[in-house]
Write a protein that holds these residues in place. Structure first.
Motif, PDB file in Angstrom:
ATOM      1  N   GLU A 206      79.942  71.889  -2.493  1.00 47.23           N
ATOM      2  CA  GLU A 206      81.229  72.367  -2.987  1.00 47.23           C
ATOM      3  C   GLU A 206      81.059  73.244  -4.215  1.00 47.23           C
ATOM      4  N   LEU A 207      82.047  74.118  -4.428  1.00 44.94           N
ATOM      5  CA  LEU A 207      82.173  74.881  -5.665  1.00 44.94           C
ATOM      6  C   LEU A 207      83.608  74.760  -6.152  1.00 44.94           C
ATOM      7  N   ASP A 208      83.776  74.467  -7.428  1.00 39.33           N
ATOM      8  CA  ASP A 208      85.111  74.459  -8.016  1.00 39.33           C
ATOM      9  C   ASP A 208      85.572  75.886  -8.269  1.00 39.33           C
ATOM     10  N   GLN A 209      86.875  76.068  -8.360  1.00 36.16           N
ATOM     11  CA  GLN A 209      87.425  77.394  -8.655  1.00 36.16           C
ATOM     12  C   GLN A 209      86.807  77.938  -9.941  1.00 36.16           C
ATOM     13  N   GLY A 210      86.321  79.173  -9.887  1.00 34.24           N
ATOM     14  CA  GLY A 210      85.695  79.804 -11.048  1.00 34.24           C
ATOM     15  C   GLY A 210      84.209  79.534 -11.187  1.00 34.24           C
ATOM     16  N   GLU A 211      83.664  78.633 -10.391  1.00 29.17           N
ATOM     17  CA  GLU A 211      82.238  78.301 -10.465  1.00 29.17           C
ATOM     18  C   GLU A 211      81.430  79.319  -9.661  1.00 29.17           C
ATOM     19  N   THR A 212      80.204  79.588 -10.128  1.00 28.92           N
ATOM     20  CA  THR A 212      79.305  80.525  -9.460  1.00 28.92           C
ATOM     21  C   THR A 212      78.022  79.828  -9.049  1.00 28.92           C
ATOM     22  N   GLN A 213      77.585  80.099  -7.831  1.00 29.45           N
ATOM     23  CA  GLN A 213      76.300  79.608  -7.329  1.00 29.45           C
ATOM     24  C   GLN A 213      75.358  80.794  -7.183  1.00 29.45           C
ATOM     25  N   MET A 214      74.104  80.646  -7.668  1.00 24.92           N
ATOM     26  CA  MET A 214      73.129  81.723  -7.581  1.00 24.92           C
ATOM     27  C   MET A 214      71.876  81.253  -6.859  1.00 24.92           C
ATOM     28  N   SER A 215      71.319  82.119  -6.044  1.00 27.45           N
ATOM     29  CA  SER A 215      70.055  81.867  -5.353  1.00 27.45           C
ATOM     30  C   SER A 215      69.191  83.112  -5.467  1.00 27.45           C
ATOM     31  N   LYS A 216      67.878  82.904  -5.380  1.00 29.48           N
ATOM     32  CA  LYS A 216      66.952  84.015  -5.556  1.00 29.48           C
ATOM     33  C   LYS A 216      65.903  83.992  -4.448  1.00 29.48           C
ATOM     34  N   TYR A 217      65.610  85.174  -3.876  1.00 28.27           N
ATOM     35  CA  TYR A 217      64.670  85.283  -2.774  1.00 28.27           C
ATOM     36  C   TYR A 217      63.786  86.518  -2.973  1.00 28.27           C
ATOM     37  N   ARG A 218      62.628  86.484  -2.341  1.00 27.16           N
ATOM     38  CA  ARG A 218      61.793  87.685  -2.221  1.00 27.16           C
ATOM     39  C   ARG A 218      61.570  87.960  -0.741  1.00 27.16           C
ATOM     40  N   ILE A 219      61.607  89.248  -0.377  1.00 28.64           N
ATOM     41  CA  ILE A 219      61.298  89.695   0.976  1.00 28.64           C
ATOM     42  C   ILE A 219      60.107  90.632   0.883  1.00 28.64           C
ATOM     43  N   LEU A 220      59.007  90.242   1.519  1.00 30.65           N
ATOM     44  CA  LEU A 220      57.798  91.046   1.552  1.00 30.65           C
ATOM     45  C   LEU A 220      57.741  91.751   2.907  1.00 30.65           C
ATOM     46  N   VAL A 221      57.610  93.074   2.897  1.00 25.49           N
ATOM     47  CA  VAL A 221      57.581  93.879   4.116  1.00 25.49           C
ATOM     48  C   VAL A 221      56.145  94.358   4.316  1.00 25.49           C
ATOM     49  N   PHE A 222      55.588  94.109   5.512  1.00 27.69           N
ATOM     50  CA  PHE A 222      54.168  94.380   5.714  1.00 27.69           C
ATOM     51  C   PHE A 222      53.897  95.005   7.075  1.00 27.69           C
ATOM     52  N   CYS A 223      52.700  95.590   7.218  1.00 35.50           N
ATOM     53  CA  CYS A 223      52.196  96.119   8.485  1.00 35.50           C
ATOM     54  C   CYS A 223      51.050  95.237   8.975  1.00 35.50           C
ATOM     55  N   ASP A 224      50.843  95.237  10.278  1.00 34.43           N
ATOM     56  CA  ASP A 224      49.761  94.500  10.933  1.00 34.43           C
ATOM     57  C   ASP A 224      49.970  92.997  10.769  1.00 34.43           C
ATOM     58  N   ASN A 225      49.391  92.393   9.754  1.00 35.29           N
ATOM     59  CA  ASN A 225      49.475  90.942   9.589  1.00 35.29           C
ATOM     60  C   ASN A 225      49.363  90.620   8.106  1.00 35.29           C
ATOM     61  N   MET A 226      49.866  89.449   7.724  1.00 38.80           N
ATOM     62  CA  MET A 226      49.716  88.952   6.357  1.00 38.80           C
ATOM     63  C   MET A 226      49.014  87.611   6.414  1.00 38.80           C
ATOM     64  N   ASP A 227      47.855  87.534   5.766  1.00 40.77           N
ATOM     65  CA  ASP A 227      47.107  86.287   5.716  1.00 40.77           C
ATOM     66  C   ASP A 227      47.892  85.250   4.913  1.00 40.77           C
TER      67      ASP A 227
END
Length: 285
Positions: A244-265
């Motif tokens: 739940e979030l109360d009125q006026g409350e903010t939820q934050m999340s953080k992500y990284r997206i790595l874009v690659f060619c061939d394969n990633m070990d």
């Protein structure tokens, strides 16, 4: 590798990011009026092939890299009204501001109002993106904020949140792998620090793909993941249960997206994740 500096063309509804004078953008941010914002296309870091897919026949409401949720006070912000469900909400991006470019970095943000079927403002969403062009890979760091304009209950659901749709073809296959070593359907609903997805891409002789990373400061970390039958992947807090979030409350999340060619070990992915995880601070409103 001599990497050209980035440049951007920005208007109120789209951002196109280029390497130097190359005619094709490496990434396009779409934010059309009264439509869900999304990123598509993303060009492979070596310039060979588009790695995202927009509105595939099997899921026409999915768009490259996009965001949605299925049950917010009983309102759906996933299928965009395409199935004419009476409880589907809508997305209303605000006009885009200029992109900030600094050599091989680009950053931008999108503010979007999420409204219920009657047009009432439920959520103000802020997406803050930062692209770092490393030549052989891209790093996309992303902070996602949801501010509750009314009291909100987010229901438990099998999928929802930040989502990736690649151009999967059953006859060509592909591979999703998580940080725990689970592959494809084995990774569905499982908790992990990261999930990678790679597959054959038109115009390439090898594979290419993405790694989505969950930050350790995010709620429910390591988060449960959606890995669907066409290898769509999503870090989905909603799998873990209601919140739940109360009125006026903010939820934050953080992500990284790595874009690659061939394969990633996996060892290289783990090293990159540790680097990302060390960036503890999140922006505050």
């Amino acid at each position: 590798m001599n990497i050209p500096y980035l440049r951007a063309e920005t208007d109120e509804q789209s951002i196109r990011i280029y390497r130097g004078n190359h005619p094709d953008p490496i990434l396009v941010q779409n934010a059309q009026t009264n439509q869900r914002p999304f990123i598509h296309p993303i060009l492979a870091p070596d310039g060979k092939g588009v790695l995202t897919e927009n509105a595939p026949p099997h899921h026409s409401w999915q768009h490259g890299i996009c965001i949605g949720l299925n049950d917010v006070n009983g309102i759906g912000f996933w299928e965009e009204g395409i199935k004419h469900h009476p409880k589907d909400g809508s997305f209303h991006p605000q006009p885009l501001k200029p992109t900030v470019i600094n050599l091989h970095h680009a950053s931008w943000e999108i503010e979007t109002y999420w409204r219920d079927p009657q047009g009432n403002h439920m959520i103000t969403e802020l997406q803050q993106w930062s692209l770092h062009d490393l030549g052989s890979t891209y790093e996309l760091d992303f902070q996602w904020s949801l501010r509750a304009e009314i009291k909100l209950t987010f229901g438990r659901y099998d999928y929802g949140g930040l989502f990736l749709r690649m151009p999967y073809r059953h006859e060509l296959g592909g591979e999703a792998l998580n940080s725990e070593g689970q592959m494809n359907g084995e990774a569905e609903g499982k908790r992990a620090r990261w999930v990678s997805c790679r597959m054959p891409i038109e115009g390439r002789s090898d594979n290419a793909g993405f790694v989505f990373m969950d930050h350790p400061k995010n709620t429910e970390h390591p988060v449960p993941w959606r890995v669907d039958g066409q290898l769509g992947i999503s870090p989905s807090r909603c799998i873990a249960g209601q919140w739940e979030l109360d009125q006026g409350e903010t939820q934050m999340s953080k992500y990284r997206i790595l874009v690659f060619c061939d394969n990633m070990d996996p060892s290289s992915v783990n090293e990159n994740w540790r680097n990302f995880a060390s960036k503890i601070a999140m922006n505050k409103e």
